[in-house]
Design an enzyme around this catalytic site. Structure first.
Site, PDB file in Angstrom:
ATOM      1  N   CYS A   2      16.737  20.331  26.038  1.00  0.00           N
ATOM      2  CA  CYS A   2      15.971  20.880  24.918  1.00  0.00           C
ATOM      3  C   CYS A   2      15.220  19.711  24.290  1.00  0.00           C
ATOM      4  O   CYS A   2      15.467  18.557  24.629  1.00  0.00           O
ATOM      5  CB  CYS A   2      16.908  21.454  23.862  1.00  0.00           C
ATOM      6  SG  CYS A   2      18.057  22.658  24.550  1.00  0.00           S
ATOM      7  N   ARG A  27      10.313  20.393  27.541  1.00  0.00           N
ATOM      8  CA  ARG A  27      11.751  20.193  27.727  1.00  0.00           C
ATOM      9  C   ARG A  27      12.535  21.505  27.655  1.00  0.00           C
ATOM     10  O   ARG A  27      13.734  21.543  27.946  1.00  0.00           O
ATOM     11  CB  ARG A  27      12.288  19.228  26.671  1.00  0.00           C
ATOM     12  CG  ARG A  27      11.699  17.838  26.751  1.00  0.00           C
ATOM     13  CD  ARG A  27      12.306  16.965  25.689  1.00  0.00           C
ATOM     14  NE  ARG A  27      13.737  16.827  25.868  1.00  0.00           N
ATOM     15  CZ  ARG A  27      14.315  15.935  26.653  1.00  0.00           C
ATOM     16  NH1 ARG A  27      13.578  15.086  27.322  1.00  0.00           N
ATOM     17  NH2 ARG A  27      15.621  15.883  26.766  1.00  0.00           N
ATOM     18  N   TRP A  74      16.055  25.299  25.775  1.00  0.00           N
ATOM     19  CA  TRP A  74      16.179  25.785  27.144  1.00  0.00           C
ATOM     20  C   TRP A  74      17.638  26.178  27.275  1.00  0.00           C
ATOM     21  O   TRP A  74      18.527  25.325  27.257  1.00  0.00           O
ATOM     22  CB  TRP A  74      15.825  24.670  28.119  1.00  0.00           C
ATOM     23  CG  TRP A  74      15.720  25.103  29.542  1.00  0.00           C
ATOM     24  CD1 TRP A  74      14.700  25.806  30.117  1.00  0.00           C
ATOM     25  CD2 TRP A  74      16.661  24.858  30.593  1.00  0.00           C
ATOM     26  NE1 TRP A  74      14.950  26.003  31.456  1.00  0.00           N
ATOM     27  CE2 TRP A  74      16.140  25.444  31.771  1.00  0.00           C
ATOM     28  CE3 TRP A  74      17.890  24.218  30.662  1.00  0.00           C
ATOM     29  CZ2 TRP A  74      16.811  25.391  32.981  1.00  0.00           C
ATOM     30  CZ3 TRP A  74      18.558  24.162  31.868  1.00  0.00           C
ATOM     31  CH2 TRP A  74      18.015  24.743  33.015  1.00  0.00           C
ATOM     32  N   ASN A 100      20.659  18.786  21.720  1.00  0.00           N
ATOM     33  CA  ASN A 100      20.283  18.855  23.133  1.00  0.00           C
ATOM     34  C   ASN A 100      21.488  18.371  23.916  1.00  0.00           C
ATOM     35  O   ASN A 100      21.993  17.277  23.656  1.00  0.00           O
ATOM     36  CB  ASN A 100      19.068  17.927  23.357  1.00  0.00           C
ATOM     37  CG  ASN A 100      18.769  17.695  24.824  1.00  0.00           C
ATOM     38  OD1 ASN A 100      18.994  18.571  25.644  1.00  0.00           O
ATOM     39  ND2 ASN A 100      18.270  16.517  25.143  1.00  0.00           N
ATOM     40  N   GLY A 101      21.989  19.193  24.855  1.00  0.00           N
ATOM     41  CA  GLY A 101      23.160  18.775  25.637  1.00  0.00           C
ATOM     42  C   GLY A 101      24.213  19.861  25.642  1.00  0.00           C
ATOM     43  O   GLY A 101      23.938  21.034  25.365  1.00  0.00           O
ATOM     44  N   GLU A 482       7.418  17.957  49.936  1.00  0.00           N
ATOM     45  CA  GLU A 482       6.889  17.837  48.579  1.00  0.00           C
ATOM     46  C   GLU A 482       5.824  18.906  48.315  1.00  0.00           C
ATOM     47  O   GLU A 482       5.802  19.540  47.262  1.00  0.00           O
ATOM     48  CB  GLU A 482       6.329  16.423  48.360  1.00  0.00           C
ATOM     49  CG  GLU A 482       5.642  16.173  47.038  1.00  0.00           C
ATOM     50  CD  GLU A 482       6.489  16.472  45.808  1.00  0.00           C
ATOM     51  OE1 GLU A 482       7.701  16.717  45.924  1.00  0.00           O
ATOM     52  OE2 GLU A 482       5.914  16.491  44.705  1.00  0.00           O
ATOM     53  N   LYS A 486       5.994  21.884  45.437  1.00  0.00           N
ATOM     54  CA  LYS A 486       4.938  22.074  44.423  1.00  0.00           C
ATOM     55  C   LYS A 486       4.523  23.536  44.385  1.00  0.00           C
ATOM     56  O   LYS A 486       4.404  24.126  43.321  1.00  0.00           O
ATOM     57  CB  LYS A 486       3.697  21.229  44.723  1.00  0.00           C
ATOM     58  CG  LYS A 486       3.684  19.757  44.418  1.00  0.00           C
ATOM     59  CD  LYS A 486       3.866  19.339  43.012  1.00  0.00           C
ATOM     60  CE  LYS A 486       5.315  19.302  42.625  1.00  0.00           C
ATOM     61  NZ  LYS A 486       6.004  18.070  42.658  1.00  0.00           N
ATOM     62  N   GLU A 489       7.373  25.915  42.960  1.00  0.00           N
ATOM     63  CA  GLU A 489       7.771  25.826  41.549  1.00  0.00           C
ATOM     64  C   GLU A 489       6.710  26.326  40.585  1.00  0.00           C
ATOM     65  O   GLU A 489       7.048  26.798  39.512  1.00  0.00           O
ATOM     66  CB  GLU A 489       8.250  24.419  41.178  1.00  0.00           C
ATOM     67  CG  GLU A 489       7.200  23.358  41.119  1.00  0.00           C
ATOM     68  CD  GLU A 489       7.775  22.000  40.700  1.00  0.00           C
ATOM     69  OE1 GLU A 489       8.681  21.945  39.867  1.00  0.00           O
ATOM     70  OE2 GLU A 489       7.292  20.986  41.237  1.00  0.00           O
ATOM     71  N   HIS A 505      13.206  26.064  67.217  1.00  0.00           N
ATOM     72  CA  HIS A 505      14.659  26.257  67.324  1.00  0.00           C
ATOM     73  C   HIS A 505      15.140  27.400  66.444  1.00  0.00           C
ATOM     74  O   HIS A 505      16.304  27.457  66.081  1.00  0.00           O
ATOM     75  CB  HIS A 505      15.389  24.947  67.000  1.00  0.00           C
ATOM     76  CG  HIS A 505      15.056  23.874  67.980  1.00  0.00           C
ATOM     77  ND1 HIS A 505      15.525  23.885  69.268  1.00  0.00           N
ATOM     78  CD2 HIS A 505      14.243  22.798  67.890  1.00  0.00           C
ATOM     79  CE1 HIS A 505      15.033  22.837  69.929  1.00  0.00           C
ATOM     80  NE2 HIS A 505      14.244  22.164  69.103  1.00  0.00           N
ATOM     81  N   LYS A 604      11.262  20.059  32.241  1.00  0.00           N
ATOM     82  CA  LYS A 604      10.818  18.770  32.755  1.00  0.00           C
ATOM     83  C   LYS A 604      11.972  17.827  33.073  1.00  0.00           C
ATOM     84  O   LYS A 604      12.032  17.250  34.143  1.00  0.00           O
ATOM     85  CB  LYS A 604       9.856  18.131  31.747  1.00  0.00           C
ATOM     86  CG  LYS A 604       9.264  16.805  32.203  1.00  0.00           C
ATOM     87  CD  LYS A 604       8.329  16.977  33.382  1.00  0.00           C
ATOM     88  CE  LYS A 604       7.718  15.690  33.858  1.00  0.00           C
ATOM     89  NZ  LYS A 604       7.147  15.860  35.207  1.00  0.00           N
TER      90      LYS A 604
HETATM   91  O1  M6R Z   1      12.795  12.856  36.040  1.00  0.00           O
HETATM   92  P1  M6R Z   1      13.241  12.895  37.465  1.00  0.00           P
HETATM   93  O2  M6R Z   1      12.301  12.236  38.394  1.00  0.00           O
HETATM   94  O3  M6R Z   1      14.656  12.420  37.658  1.00  0.00           O
HETATM   95  O4  M6R Z   1      13.234  14.454  37.828  1.00  0.00           O
HETATM   96  C1  M6R Z   1      13.698  14.895  39.065  1.00  0.00           C
HETATM   97  C2  M6R Z   1      13.329  16.333  39.312  1.00  0.00           C
HETATM   98  O5  M6R Z   1      13.887  17.161  38.343  1.00  0.00           O
HETATM   99  C3  M6R Z   1      11.804  16.538  39.316  1.00  0.00           C
HETATM  100  O6  M6R Z   1      11.172  15.713  40.241  1.00  0.00           O
HETATM  101  C4  M6R Z   1      11.475  18.013  39.648  1.00  0.00           C
HETATM  102  O7  M6R Z   1      11.845  18.302  40.968  1.00  0.00           O
HETATM  103  C5  M6R Z   1      10.002  18.319  39.417  1.00  0.00           C
HETATM  104  N1  M6R Z   1       9.882  19.554  38.698  1.00  0.00           N
HETATM  105  C6  M6R Z   1       9.237  18.510  40.662  1.00  0.00           C
HETATM  106  O8  M6R Z   1       7.897  18.770  40.424  1.00  0.00           O
END
Ligand code: M6R
Length: 609
Positions: A2, A27, A74, A100-101, A482, A486, A489, A505, A604
């Site tokens: 959060c 966040r 969140w 937060n936590g 990757e 993208k 998500e 396979h 994030k």
């Molecule tokens: O802050 P970080 O690099 O540790 O975050 C890791 C992942 O949570 C982050 O890369 C996530 O997969 C992204 N949403 C991808 O776009």
């Protein structure tokens, strides 16, 4: 996961709190709220939904006052709702808290407080904090908060406000980020720097277990035992503009376009002017030290994990040291074999991802040498690791990581070449060529970005599909991973990445004329084999979008569409090949009307396990 914010000063607290929450919304964004002391009472306003819902609620009705706290949530404990939104207050509305936590022992504390007659309004773990404060308060705010901290277990960043002490905020943190911004006649508290950067560049980074007493003219920080701590002021050098959208429709698009600069900044000062060697003064390693590594682990999550896979390739190819890559949430549960001859590299944009942090702590506990690659100066992971290399991507706000990835690849390439230089595993002329080409990557990304218009058209055309495949061999496979993340998500299209040679396979059974395939073919050493795999999917009537090196006529012949990237060394191609994939994901999400910067269910920084 959060965002928390606090203000004390002469200005209107609600104004700053709402502005700060806008920067923190990435966040968490399922509900938001603020509490402001209006001279008589704590006025608490909250609303389920995006921050805009709270803004609407406050129109013409904003609480006036010079001290307050705020939160963007969140959900972890309790569904998103007005009642579960923060701030939470005690029974008498004398105290409020944002958090937060996760408070791990909240149930036992709650039972105890219920037995004493406290009334809880929410399903959150957080609410116990403020009832406990009410319970232990004997006229001294500071002493009471210290007692609360003594009792609670778990991870937190929290800020308390008290109607009985209306000039003071008290905050503390454990395993979650917290920064204090130092102003003139006003002070600020936030989960991270972008929320306060328009107000001040002078900050205190709060460490685990510390508690800060924040008034408009003073900030006192204490350690766990209650002793005062002398904090060093950290001057933030981020550009305030950099935390804004700067004319782009979304942060993600802005961040995609910032990559040439981010990469240039990350490279600055790290390559000798004659391209003969890498300079990493922050490490200061010797040949003897690097030769002592029997094994390297790279541990990370999500996009950072994909950067780690490329990192493995670089270190193994260049420095000839064996590397294992682990997903951080799996790492510590598999009893990794670590001793003082093991180097553990953790990669994290935010430097706050809890699983990556836990892996780092485990690696240290087992006696390994640790190195963090992160983007956030003073982040928890940066402080925990033995050594740090910073990516210089600037603040990354969009949930989908883009410029963090390319800058992480840059650091991985630098590190691989640095270790190779010390171990003398790469011939001088090869090193010179590699580093010379590395310096050219920013221009290469600029060129790759020029195909934005065409990519937008493909994205429009294929955004109605529900499944997509990404295929590639060698480094192209890691880029495929990757690219598919993208797309998933932010556009919610199901996308799978496959090592091109593995399709036959089993998974080839899924390929039909309804499943477009994005085929990466930038790796010269496996080029012919990749072409065969493209022919395999074409034979199943898939539409193929090829990603290849400029002028690749053969790829053009077999694929339905081709997006070219500038010619570069095989090893460095991921830095360019990922760019069209980022744009493809972005424009697919836009075409599907998705909330690009704040995809559903995601946040994030993932600071919960
Ligand atoms: O802050 P970080 O690099 O540790 O975050 C890791 C992942 O949570 C982050 O890369 C996530 O997969 C992204 N949403 C991808 O776009």
């Amino acid at each position: 996961m959060c965002g928390i914010i606090g203000y004390v000063g002469n200005g209107e607290a609600a104004e700053f709190l709402m502005q700060g929450l806008t920067c923190l919304e990435y966040r968490g964004y399922d509900s938001a709220g603020i509490a402001v002391f209006d001279g008589r009472d704590l006025r608490i306003e909250k609303a389920v939904g995006r921050l805009d819902c709270l803004k609407e609620k406050l129109q013409g009705n904003t609480p006036a006052g010079h001290i307050g706290i705020g939160h963007t949530r969140w959900a972890t404990h309790g569904a998103p709702s007005d009642l579960n939104a923060h701030p939470h207050a005690d029974c008498t509305n004398s105290f409020a808290v944002v958090h937060n936590g996760i408070i791990e022992n909240y149930l036992s504390i709650k039972e105890e407080l219920l037995a004493k007659g406290h009334h809880f309004k929410s399903e959150t773990d957080t609410e116990v904090l403020v009832h406990l404060l009410e319970d232990v308060y004997k006229g001294n705010f500071e002493v009471a908060v210290r007692e609360v901290l003594r009792r609670v277990e778990g991870s937190y960043a929290m800020v308390f406000i008290s109607k009985k002490d209306p000039d003071t905020l008290i905050c503390s943190k454990q395993d979650n980020p917290m920064v204090i911004g130092l102003g003139e006649g006003e002070n600020f508290i936030a989960s991270d720097i972008p929320a306060i950067i328009t107000k001040t560049r002078r900050t205190y980074i709060i460490n685990d277990g510390e508690m800060a007493v924040v008034k408009k003219d003073s900030v006192w920080v204490f350690n766990k035992s209650g002793e005062p701590v002398t904090k060093k002021v950290l001057e933030v050098n981020w550009d305030a503009e950099a935390a804004e959208k700067g004319g782009y429709e979304h942060f993600m698009l802005k961040e995609i376009h910032e990559q040439p600069k981010a990469v240039r900044d990350t490279l600055t000062g790290h390559i000798a002017s004659d391209n003969s060697s890498v300079i990493l003064n922050e490490l200061g390693w010797t040949a003897e030290y690097v030769n002592s590594f029997a094994k390297v682990y790279i541990v990370a999550c999500g996009t950072a994990y994909h950067a780690a896979l490329v990192g493995k390739y670089y270190i193994e190819r260049l420095a000839r040291i064996s590397v294992e890559v682990d997903i951080a949430s799996e790492f510590r549960y598999r009893q990794p074999i670590i001793n003082d001859n093991t180097l553990i590299i953790v990669v994290s944009q935010s430097g706050e991802t809890i699983d990556t942090m836990a892996a780092l702590k485990e690696a240290k506990r087992l006696g390994g040498k640790t190195l963090a690659v992160t983007n956030v100066v003073g982040s928890s992971i940066a402080r925990e690791a033995d050594q740090v290399i910073y990516t210089c991507a600037g603040p990354e706000i969009a949930v989908a990581s883009t410029k963090a990835y390319t800058t992480q690849l840059i650091v991985m390439a630098l590190l691989g070449a640095y270790m190779a230089g010390l171990r003398k595993t790469v011939a001088p002329e090869m090193m010179q060529s590699l580093l010379g080409n590395l310096k050219k990557i920013p221009e290469g990304i600029e060129t790759a970005l020029q195909q934005e218009k065409e990519i937008k058209e493909f994205a429009k055309k294929y955004s109605t599909k529900e499944d997509l495949f990404y295929i590639g061999r060698a480094l192209d496979y890691y880029v495929a991973l990757e690219g598919s993340l993208k797309l998933k998500e932010i556009s919610y299209i199901h996308a799978e990445a496959y090592a091109a040679g593995e399709l036959k396979h089993g998974t080839l059974a899924l390929i039909t004329n309804e499943v477009p395939v994005v085929a990466l073919a930038t790796q010269k050493s496996v080029y012919e084999k990749t072409l065969s795999n493209i022919k395999e999917v074409k034979a199943r009537e898939a539409v193929v979008i090829g990603i290849g090196l400029q002028g690749d006529k053969e790829l053009q012949h077999y694929a339905d569409h081709v997006i070219f990237i500038p010619e570069t060394e095989e090893l460095l191609a991921p830095l360019l090949a990922v760019v069209p994939l980022q744009l493809l994901a972005y424009y697919s999400a836009v075409a599907r009307n998705c909330d690009v910067d704040k995809p559903r269910n995601l946040a994030k920084s993932v600071t919960v396990e």
